[in-house]
Design an enzyme around this catalytic site. Structure first.
Site, PDB file in Angstrom:
ATOM      1  N   LYS A  58       0.850  -1.192   0.000  1.00 36.00           N
ATOM      2  CA  LYS A  58       0.000   0.000   0.000  1.00 36.00           C
ATOM      3  C   LYS A  58       0.887   1.245   0.000  1.00 36.00           C
ATOM      4  CE  LYS A  58      -3.506   2.846   0.703  1.00 36.00           C
ATOM      5  NZ  LYS A  58      -4.472   3.146  -0.374  1.00 36.00           N
ATOM      6  N   CYS A  90      -2.140   9.990  -6.368  1.00 37.35           N
ATOM      7  CA  CYS A  90      -3.293   9.735  -5.495  1.00 37.35           C
ATOM      8  C   CYS A  90      -4.302  10.872  -5.611  1.00 37.35           C
ATOM      9  CB  CYS A  90      -2.876   9.585  -4.034  1.00 37.35           C
ATOM     10  SG  CYS A  90      -4.339   9.418  -2.973  1.00 37.35           S
TER      11      CYS A  90
HETATM   12  C1  DHB Z   1      -5.357   6.166  -2.739  1.00 36.01           C
HETATM   13  C2  DHB Z   1      -5.810   6.147  -4.035  1.00 36.01           C
HETATM   14  C3  DHB Z   1      -4.912   6.208  -5.063  1.00 36.01           C
HETATM   15  O1  DHB Z   1      -5.318   6.180  -6.349  1.00 36.01           O
HETATM   16  C4  DHB Z   1      -3.569   6.283  -4.794  1.00 36.01           C
HETATM   17  O2  DHB Z   1      -2.704   6.357  -5.796  1.00 36.01           O
HETATM   18  C5  DHB Z   1      -3.118   6.289  -3.502  1.00 36.01           C
HETATM   19  C6  DHB Z   1      -4.022   6.233  -2.470  1.00 36.01           C
HETATM   20  C7  DHB Z   1      -6.312   6.115  -1.636  1.00 36.01           C
HETATM   21  O3  DHB Z   1      -7.414   6.649  -1.777  1.00 36.01           O
HETATM   22  O4  DHB Z   1      -5.960   5.580  -0.569  1.00 36.01           O
END
Ligand code: DHB
Length: 309
Positions: free
Chosen positions: A43, A128
């Site tokens: 993540k 993100c």
């Molecule tokens: C999240 C979503 C994304 O597209 C990303 O690149 C990183 C984090 C999120 O909402 O957690």
């Protein structure tokens, strides 16, 4: 043979998780290790742990999904510890996603990983869309250039970036020109979700997810063609770099199309959310069957060989 390699590291098959899916906690990462994926990625990490946005924050849709998780993660030290304890020789390649909320944060995280000198590969997230008040770096080409000018020399080794989807030929040209300046930028992961869509329930006349008045990243089948365009646009413009394709892969067929467009590996987001890690065994089988039917023995027999009219 559906093996591949990313900047010299062999993956037993082209498939792994898209960052954000099945990779926040150690138990999920362990399920990825035990799955038939060809690699795994963590993540996106920030400096400090985050709870993320209020729920509901992910919902499957008829043609994909919408999500606004808001970067819930355990903080980079958790993923650094995971990377330090990872058994590199006995498992599969490990990618680490870093998503600093500022360039200073990214520098700190990168420095910690560089100091640990591990055989994992960094995917720096420039895209993100879901942190309130934080625009995507990927849509500010000068800021992206400045970030790469700082981070690429720090990382020294080959690394990658996760890009948002682009929708204009002039943007493909500009972003490719920025990427071309950094020789250890080895791979581009295309694409992140299409940012800030809105899904509405017809009956109740209500937004389907809670954060940001219902705005969230779109993923899955509805973004396949945007993803293929971005994979192919950067494949054509950056012959010395590799592309990791992501967006709308639910079966071997979409994976085949991503590779035909130029992808060297393929990440799975929405379909992994919906199906769980068993998806990888199915995708391996389906891609191998398609290749056998078409008479291709390896990925390189057709990668990037898209025909145009
Ligand atoms: C999240 C979503 C994304 O597209 C990303 O690149 C990183 C984090 C999120 O909402 O957690």
């Amino acid at each position: 043979d559906i093996s591949t390699s990313i900047s010299g590291t062999t993956l037993p098959n082209v498939f792994f998780n898209a960052s954000g899916v099945w990779c926040q906690h150690e138990d999920e990462l362990q399920a990825m290790v035990e799955s038939h994926s060809g690699a795994l990625i963590t993540k996106s990490a920030t400096l400090a742990p985050r709870q993320g946005n209020p729920s509901p924050r992910y919902l499957p849709l008829p043609l994909g999904s919408i999500s606004s998780m808001g970067l819930p993660n355990e903080g980079y030290e958790y993923y650094l510890r995971y990377a330090c304890s990872f058994n590199y020789s006995r498992t599969k390649p490990l990618f680490i996603s870093l998503s600093g909320l500022s360039l200073g944060d990214s520098v700190k995280m990168v420095e910690a990983f560089v100091a640990a000198d591990l055989p994992c590969m960094l995917e720096i997230n420039f895209s993100c869309p879901n942190v309130p008040g934080k625009p995507q770096l990927g849509y500010d080409f000068e800021a992206m250039d400045a970030a790469l000018a700082t981070l690429a020399p720090l990382i020294k080794k080959p690394f990658g970036i996760k890009l948002p989807p682009f929708f204009d030929i002039a943007h493909f040209d500009l972003v490719a020109a920025v990427c071309q300046k950094y020789s250890n930028l080895a791979f581009l992961t295309c694409v992140n979700s299409i940012g800030n869509g809105l899904a509405i329930d017809f009956e109740t006349e209500t937004a389907l997810i809670k954060p940001k008045d219902g705005y969230g990243g779109l993923s899955g089948a509805m973004i396949l063609n945007t993803a293929l365009a971005n994979v192919n646009a950067f494949y054509r413009r950056l012959p010395d770099k590799q592309i990791i394709g992501v967006g709308g892969v639910a079966s071997g067929k979409e994976a085949f199309l991503h590779i035909l467009a130029g992808a060297s590996a393929v990440q799975i987001g929405t379909q992994l959310m919906e199906e769980g890690p068993a998806v990888f065994e199915r995708l391996n089988k389906e891609l191998a069957e398609i290749m056998a039917a078409k008479g291709y023995n390896t990925i390189e027999d057709f990668r990037g060989r898209l025909k145009t009219l």
